[in-house]
Design a protein around this motif. Sequence first.
Motif: not given
Lengths: 502, 502
Positions: B196-205
């Motif tokens: 989700s757009q509110q999830s932690h940025y670690s998903m993209k990392k």
Amino acid sequence: MSTSVFKEYMNGHVHHEEADIYESDGTLFLTEAFKVIVEEILHKGTDIKQKVCQWTEPDQLRSLLDLELREHGESHEQLLKRVQDVARYSVKTCHPRFFNQLFAGVDYHALTGRLLTETLNTSQYTYEVAPVFVLMEEEVLCKLRSLVGWSEGDGIFCPGGSVSNMYAMDTARYWAFPNVKTQGLWAIPRLAIFTSQQSHYSMKKAAAFLGIGTENVFIVKADEMGSMIPEDLEAKIVQAKSQDAVPFFVNATAGTTVQGAFDPLNHIADISERNGIWMHVDAAWGGSVLFSEKHRHLVSGLERANSVTWNPHKMLLAGLQCSVVLFRDTTNLLMHCHSAKATYLFQQDKFYDTSLDTGDKSIQCGRKVDCLKLWLMWKAIGSHGLAERVDNAFSLARYLVEEMEKRPNFKLVSKRQFVNVCFWYIPPSLRGKENSPDYQKRLSKVAPTIKERMMKCGTMMVGYQPMEGYVNFFRMVVVSPRLTTKDMDFILDEIERLGNDL
Amino acid sequence: MSTSVFKEYMNGHVHHEEADIYESDGTLFLTEAFKVIVEEILHKGTDIKQKVCQWTEPDQLRSLLDLELREHGESHEQLLKRVQDVARYSVKTCHPRFFNQLFAGVDYHALTGRLLTETLNTSQYTYEVAPVFVLMEEEVLCKLRSLVGWSEGDGIFCPGGSVSNMYAMDTARYWAFPNVKTQGLWAIPRLAIFTSQQSHYSMKKAAAFLGIGTENVFIVKADEMGSMIPEDLEAKIVQAKSQDAVPFFVNATAGTTVQGAFDPLNHIADISERNGIWMHVDAAWGGSVLFSEKHRHLVSGLERANSVTWNPHKMLLAGLQCSVVLFRDTTNLLMHCHSAKATYLFQQDKFYDTSLDTGDKSIQCGRKVDCLKLWLMWKAIGSHGLAERVDNAFSLARYLVEEMEKRPNFKLVSKRQFVNVCFWYIPPSLRGKENSPDYQKRLSKVAPTIKERMMKCGTMMVGYQPMEGYVNFFRMVVVSPRLTTKDMDFILDEIERLGNDL
């Protein structure tokens, strides 16, 4: 120190109005536990008359420790006993006879830094929340880079050498193909990694984790001492290209895990430069020779690398974990490769210079403070003291080899380059039987048997392993600065004692 | 405690023949430094009359700390002063007015576990070298899994939640396409991740690091409270498939970083199951509600996930870092995905059950012991005590919202689900000006200004951030168990004090 003395100490705090039961009870427990820690680990645990390990079978240990977690809490006394039990049944890695891993011993200043780090409980991402440690990491990295030979560059503390190696691989990949960050590996050609057969297994782990695949790691042959054969590196590069894979990453090793071998860095740098390949040096183990005027020639050419992994928690005794990856790059590649620009953490409208918020270089969010222990130890003994530590380890390793050569029961596996000494103990029943058809098979069982006996006696811990073409042999590593030639003699005597009926 | 008392204490050790100058000097330093640590951090640092932080400009701090590392070492006294300086200029995250991150406070038993861990200095890879901790990790993971609702499964302690999330993603990828480990991503179709757009940025990392690419992360819309909209997840899955990407990983969040929102896990599980997608739940922040009978309904459906990230270093106060990733899998997927079978470490001919050598599940080689601090704290206060900690945080967050609603100067950003309270302070000059064209622009400058002032006063630390569609607002998080409603009142009063001239 008696409990009453500690209580008195604590009472000194009571005049502060805000001191509450919680804090004073908590600090009392902590202080009493600290006493147990000092006595059981730092005092008994470093005494050669005490055991390195109290071998206990898993089932028995489970029940001794009463591991189960329950609904309700326990008493102060019961909890102190738990602290004691954990200390008692744990291996004493600070014991002078612990040689099982590439870390050992204890440095009291580093340990102080670690206790301070734990108590401050902060995360190394922004100047706001870790002002001291942001600046300290910068200084320590700068000093480590200068030892490598770089006046500029970048770097980061990582949770261990394997992760440091991953950072190097990911950054190299981004350097070669920046679109990989957004589009993934499907958008770029198949990649090829090169590393020697004696290099650390983290290269394969990194290749798997980063999506490159272990089969795209081309294994370069090593010579008998364990150093990469540069001619084979060239051959493997040609081979990879012939398979339409793009060579992008050469990993050279400075101090292999088993033999302590150094790859020929200048030769590898020549090949890497000629082929436009990122050169990484895994100096996790061997990097510390940089402190020694006498031994730094072993990493001659290190300054030509693009990145270097170095673990001060090994030979320098900074304590687990203290690992850095250093970069020669001055274009902020590390940040570009890893940043995600989280607005809740790395706000750009802060009132201070946000270039100090270095956390976005990391693949982690919260990141442990690993610089303080190294910094405090360095302040305590200086570069000079660290150099002495390295030189002392070399001297003892040399002594050990010399003594081994005097004893017919020991046979060296290969020539020593570093502080690793690899050897077989030849028990009475195998002496002079080198030509028996089952010699190798029987020899392979000697080290595991002696290892079992030494663990059960608790007198010392030395690792063993097989290696391509060699059956199980011991690897002795000299790390701890407290060791003397007496300890080296002990090891040889003890192995003979444990194995003389085999 | 006076130096003489400590010296006396140390003298008690002298009867041991092997005690040498090195050990006794070292222990003396450590013990004196411990006293400084207790006084400066645990005593002053938790006193509300003292500052949370001693704001110092970077250049000034660099010079105050004298960071430079030199050739020669320093005196005992000088080094003790350095310990004091590091403590003094560091942010006191254990201070009752520290609300800047998702960790805060101090638990003295956990801290004891951490000091014990540091002193034992071992690595969590084999039973041989870490017998107590191999068994303890097993027990703690088992207990955490049982709270999730799993009687079997797997798991591992990781250096932080971001890395835990990476493990889940890598394991899911291997589960979907086992050949990725050897052949890399080129051998398998383009993958798609959903979060989700509110999830932690670690998903993209994680997507970048694992070679999948950030553009293959499909961002699912969240509602106003911050929870994922399941209908949009379905739409995004259709969209990915239409682009020939293979959906393999859905990340749901239990406790988003900013708003503390919980994604609808059962609904997401339905969609994941229907599409054959691995469902991961990033419960790094919210997982601790599992202890609370009253609040665990927030993670209803968690047991249907394939993997869960949970950071006991946040709400439970285990101390940095204590993060686990748990797996429902019972086929040893974690080991198969990550193992490299290093023969020097994971010898198969050891004399004990080598299934206890769990280190090959890890992407690390050396791995810090992170289970003891949680185990000791749990032993000390029981599941019941941990539940109280969670319930107390909820109560205080509820109180804070109620008080805010009574004060016209505060405006909530969104409805509260967890212990995060997101709000704007509306200063006098902006009250009733909601319709001014520059209202949002001016409002966006309020939080940074107040933040600067609170840091410089040192009275408290609260984070702020913008969010899509919302200008800078404060995020208050209640974590520490020592807090009371008085502390909540203080926060509101202090923000009003700091912002009343804006």
